[in-house]
Motif scaffolding. Structure first.
Motif, mmCIF file in Angstrom:
data_model
loop_
_atom_site.group_PDB
_atom_site.id
_atom_site.type_symbol
_atom_site.label_atom_id
_atom_site.label_comp_id
_atom_site.label_asym_id
_atom_site.label_seq_id
_atom_site.Cartn_x
_atom_site.Cartn_y
_atom_site.Cartn_z
ATOM 1 N N CYS A 270 -32.923 -33.178 80.190
ATOM 2 C CA CYS A 270 -33.488 -33.724 78.848
ATOM 3 C C CYS A 270 -33.704 -32.559 77.772
ATOM 4 O O CYS A 270 -34.195 -31.533 77.874
ATOM 5 C CB CYS A 270 -34.927 -34.201 79.308
ATOM 6 S SG CYS A 270 -35.883 -34.877 77.821
ATOM 7 N N CYS A 284 -39.018 -38.917 73.135
ATOM 8 C CA CYS A 284 -37.623 -39.130 73.416
ATOM 9 C C CYS A 284 -36.799 -39.454 72.317
ATOM 10 O O CYS A 284 -37.198 -40.514 71.730
ATOM 11 C CB CYS A 284 -37.869 -40.270 74.437
ATOM 12 S SG CYS A 284 -36.276 -40.912 74.956
ATOM 13 N N ILE A 285 -35.487 -38.915 72.226
ATOM 14 C CA ILE A 285 -34.956 -39.081 71.290
ATOM 15 C C ILE A 285 -33.621 -40.174 71.525
ATOM 16 O O ILE A 285 -32.678 -40.186 71.022
ATOM 17 C CB ILE A 285 -34.109 -37.917 70.501
ATOM 18 C CG1 ILE A 285 -33.602 -37.130 71.557
ATOM 19 C CG2 ILE A 285 -35.057 -36.967 69.881
ATOM 20 C CD1 ILE A 285 -32.514 -36.139 71.069
ATOM 21 N N CYS A 287 -31.346 -39.841 73.827
ATOM 22 C CA CYS A 287 -29.768 -39.453 74.003
ATOM 23 C C CYS A 287 -29.149 -39.929 74.769
ATOM 24 O O CYS A 287 -27.817 -39.890 75.218
ATOM 25 C CB CYS A 287 -29.890 -37.962 73.940
ATOM 26 S SG CYS A 287 -30.855 -37.295 75.369
ATOM 27 N N GLY A 288 -30.031 -40.304 75.902
ATOM 28 C CA GLY A 288 -29.245 -41.213 77.098
ATOM 29 C C GLY A 288 -28.690 -40.202 78.206
ATOM 30 O O GLY A 288 -28.105 -40.580 79.264
ATOM 31 N N CYS A 290 -30.453 -38.569 80.231
ATOM 32 C CA CYS A 290 -30.948 -38.616 81.635
ATOM 33 C C CYS A 290 -30.232 -39.748 82.560
ATOM 34 O O CYS A 290 -30.367 -40.130 83.719
ATOM 35 C CB CYS A 290 -32.411 -38.935 81.501
ATOM 36 S SG CYS A 290 -32.931 -40.157 80.125
HETATM 37 S S1 SF4 Z 1 -32.954 -39.995 76.603
HETATM 38 FE FE1 SF4 Z 1 -33.741 -39.143 78.286
HETATM 39 S S2 SF4 Z 1 -32.670 -37.087 78.378
HETATM 40 FE FE2 SF4 Z 1 -32.678 -37.980 76.239
HETATM 41 S S3 SF4 Z 1 -34.518 -37.261 75.186
HETATM 42 FE FE3 SF4 Z 1 -35.100 -39.414 76.123
HETATM 43 S S4 SF4 Z 1 -35.928 -38.780 78.251
HETATM 44 FE FE4 SF4 Z 1 -35.006 -36.867 77.510
#
Ligand code: SF4
Ligand code: SF4
Lengths: 471, 291
Positions: A270, A284-285, A287-288, A290
């Motif tokens: 992450c 949480c941005i 971004c996928g 995870c």
């Molecule tokens: S999508 Fe997952 S990896 Fe991306 S910022 Fe959110 S929790 Fe972190």
């Protein structure tokens, strides 16, 4: 506080995040998005667009000294900045719409903060190695290895920052000319200061501030929650399936436990350093990454993918009832956003398609309001501005309607006649005009200035007044 | 005064300053390190500043206007001079061409004309607006420079002459005239009669006979047979719609009895020849300028 011995800390030191490398669908999408967006950013100023001999041929150009902005077929004069307002509204509402449907896709894939941070992390990894190595290096003493690795990383960051600032200035200057100037080290001061400013901001924002920009500085990160609802796609950990989590040995049964093996892969990759298993968080941005990390693990332990996935609250709830729910695209909220987008979009489109090529502005003199002439008539003075937005010189005929016995005289260098006013291509013609007439009945008499082209066709009008006595 | 023994706050475990108000103790929380560093750097910076720039006032003052000089040699006065020199240098591109050109050349050259109007406009606001108003519209006793009525002439040369030498001014070349006070010359009825004549003349009405005779004998020499004025003598046009003082009959009577006279100062010597020429072109452009 039960433990009186431990000093109370009001300030939590920021833990540096070391995102681990990850492979997968979303990582691929992010690579493609990064290359595409950076490519556009760095190359777009070099695109050409023919506008004739009097206007620049750069497709995207903001020409500050000449006060013009060009975007392919769109050309904006200072008088038309409202187009910009419109474009910003469209951009904002599109963002709302996309967010209410798919969550923070902008944050995850397209925001410059994300793209450059991603690039900087990539550099960091190439030079210093993956997460574990980076963490070790970070903690280690200043050995020779640490020094050269750090120096190299920061130098590359600075170079990227410089290129970023370097590309920025091309949008405000003719790119090929500026490139030549840069090669000959003959660069204007304004360009240098912009490059320095952007080098530093890129270096600081993508090198150090990173996720803190999203957490503390970015307004969009905060108000996005207002666009979320139960049908918005968010990255979520499927608690029902994952819990109870715990370590798992090969061959053990999955009975009575969840599918999450607590490997923390999702946490390690992450970029903002959170644990998605705690639920949707402001940080949480989307971004996928995870998802990719978790899917990879699921493949390894032979379980179906999707323990972490794009999901909506409604889908989750329905799943509990055993129903497979489709994504709801058409909802009241998206309907409103669509509506606003359609309305504003068509207004702008209409405005752009019907953009006036000529504009007439008339400013009645305020001091003096009027001048008494010796033969009893009265004279008023006007400042005239004619905007010629075409790329050719044009001639105009200017007249005043609505007042009897009026005589027009132009004042300026040389001989200027109201029936032959020349306005050069792409420019504003300024003229002084005197209108004399016998005193009309009203102190303040409404008149209309009419602008015609040489064929006599009416091009523009402007309502004004003729004043003949103190109000 | 620090207490002998360190006083540690129980709850947080942080040392206190020893100050206590109503039993509330102040924790001794030092300023953040970054703040302290910036503070020290600023102090060091300030010391450097004192030497580099003029900083300290002194009694005798060996700097430009008192105070220490500073090793950089920089002063605001010098900066002002530099900036002014820059403006002069920028103007120089036009100035020499402007000075070499005659009025008609300037009036037909877009650049020079714009240069003259810009310079004339600002000089007008500084010097002329006090009497003639910022828009040059004048007021009672102060001629309106926008209209087509010129007491001493409205060609560009006339305007330049008026500006240069003034009217009833303090220059040897100034133009001068003075209307006698007719209260001492004519009896009251004649004055009334000639006032009626002037009013009728301006309005284009039938002319009273007695007034016509008085006018012919006393006024025509300066104001012209037809009352349309004589510019060589500065006799104003009485037959038009423009009045310098006021247009009602009472005002006309009082002007005949005891005339008021304005003074236009000579600007030669006060403004540069070039500024006077710019002003000339500007005033000529206001709308009444004659060929
Ligand atoms: S999508 Fe997952 S990896 Fe991306 S910022 Fe959110 S929790 Fe972190
Ligand atoms: S939170 Fe703001 S800065 Fe961060 S990715 Fe989203 S839009 Fe960009």
């Amino acid at each position: 506080m039960s433990d009186t011995a431990a000093p109370l800390k009001l300030f939590a030191k920021k833990e540096r995040v070391f995102p681990k490398r990850v492979w997968g669908t979303f990582r691929k999408i992010k690579w493609v998005a990064m290359v595409t967006l950076l490519g556009i950013y760095y190359l777009a100023p070099f695109l050409r667009w023919d506008r004739g001999e009097f206007a620049p041929d750069q497709a995207i150009l903001i020409d500050m000294p000449a006060r013009r902005a060009y975007f392919f077929f769109i050309e904006i004069w200072p008088q038309e900045v409202y187009y910009l307002t419109g474009i910003l509204i469209v951009a904002a509402v599109s963002l709302f719409l996309v967010t209410s449907l798919f969550g923070r896709v902008w944050c995850g894939y397209a925001c410059p903060q994300t793209v450059w941070t991603d690039l900087f992390v990539w550099v960091e990894r190439i030079v210093q190695g993956d997460r574990a190595k980076r963490m070790k290096l970070h903690k280690s003493k200043w050995t020779f290895e640490k020094i050269w690795k750090m120096a190299l990383t920061h130098s590359i960051w600075l170079v990227i920052g410089m290129l970023t600032g370097g590309a920025w200035v091309f949008y405000f200057n003719d790119a090929p000319t500026l490139l030549e100037q840069i090669i000959h080290l003959d660069v204007p001061m304004s360009v240098i200061s912009w490059v320095i400013a952007l080098t530093l901001s890129t270096y600081i924002m993508a090198g150090f501030a990173r996720e803190q920009v999203c957490e503390y500085m970015c307004p969009y990160a905060r108000f996005q929650s207002a666009m979320f609802d139960k049908d918005t796609l968010i990255i979520s950990y499927d608690e029902d399936r994952g819990e109870k989590r715990g370590k798992h040995k090969k061959g053990e049964s999955w009975e009575g436990r969840g599918h999450c093996i607590d490997c923390t892969a999702c946490v390690q990759v992450c970029p903002v350093g959170i644990d998605i298993r705690d639920g949707l968080q402001m940080d949480c941005i989307a971004c996928g990454l995870c998802i990719d990390a978790c899917d990879d693990i699921m493949d390894k332990i032979d379980l179906p993918r999707g323990l972490i996935k794009y999901d909506t609250t409604t889908q989750l709830e329905k799943r509990r009832e055993g129903i497979h729910e489709k994504l709801q695209i058409f909802r009241t909220r998206t309907f409103y956003y669509f509506g606003i987008l359609a309305v504003v979009g068509s207004v702008i489109l209409y405005g752009l398609l019907n953009r006036a090529e000529t504009e007439l502005h008339v400013l009645h003199d305020r001091n003096p309001l009027f001048v008494q002439l010796s033969d009893g008539t009265v004279r008023n003075g006007y400042d005239i501005k004619i905007l010629n937005k075409t790329h050719a010189d044009r001639h105009f005929i200017l007249s005043a309607a609505g007042i009897d016995g009026a005589k027009i005289r132009m004042q300026g260098a040389g001989k200027i006649e109201a029936d032959d006013l020349t306005v050069f291509a792409d420019s504003v013609g300024h003229f002084r005009l005197f209108l004399s007439a016998p005193k009309p009945a009203a102190k303040r008499h409404e008149i209309v200035f009419e602008l015609r082209d040489t064929s006599g066709a009416l091009v523009e009008t402007y309502d004004s007044v003729f004043i003949s006595e103190k109000p | 005064m620090r207490p002998e023994k360190k006083d540690i706050d129980e709850l947080s475990g942080i040392e206190t300053t020893g100050h206590s108000w109503d039993g509330i103790k102040e924790l001794n929380t030092p300023s953040p390190r970054w703040w302290l560093i910036i503070f020290i750097v600023s102090c060091v910076w300030a010391v450097g500043y004192w030497f580099y720039y003029p900083a300290w006032p002194t009694l005798t003052g060996n700097g430009e206007r008192g105070g220490t000089e500073g090793t950089a040699g920089w002063t605001q006065y010098k900066q002002l001079e530099e900036q002014q020199a820059e403006i002069v240098a920028r103007k120089a591109a036009y100035q020499s061409r402007f000075d070499a050109a005659d009025f008609s050349t300037i009036q037909n050259d877009e650049e020079l004309y714009a240069f003259a109007i810009a310079g004339g406009k600002s000089a007008f606001k500084d010097n002329c607006a006090t009497c003639h108003g910022t828009g040059g519209a004048g007021g009672p006793g102060y001629p309106n420079l926008n209209d087509d009525d010129w007491i001493w002439g409205g060609t560009i040369e006339d305007i330049q002459q008026t500006l240069q030498y003034g009217i009833r001014g303090n220059h040897d070349e100034t133009r001068f005239n003075e209307m006698p006070a007719y209260a001492d010359i004519l009896d009251a009825e004649d004055i009334e009669a000639v006032a009626d004549y002037v009013v009728a003349k301006a309005a284009g009405n039938a002319l009273p006979e007695r007034g016509a005779v008085v006018f012919e004998e006393n006024c025509a020499a300066c104001h012209g047979e037809d009352a349309k004025g004589l510019r060589e003598l500065g006799g104003p046009n009485l037959a038009d719609a423009i009045w310098l003082y006021a247009d009602d009959r009472n005002a006309i009577v009082s002007q005949i009895r005891k005339p008021k006279h304005g003074i236009m100062p000579a600007w030669e010597g006060r403004l540069s020849p070039s500024t006077i020429r710019q002003l000339t072109i500007y005033v000529h452009s206001l709308g009444g300028g004659e060929k």
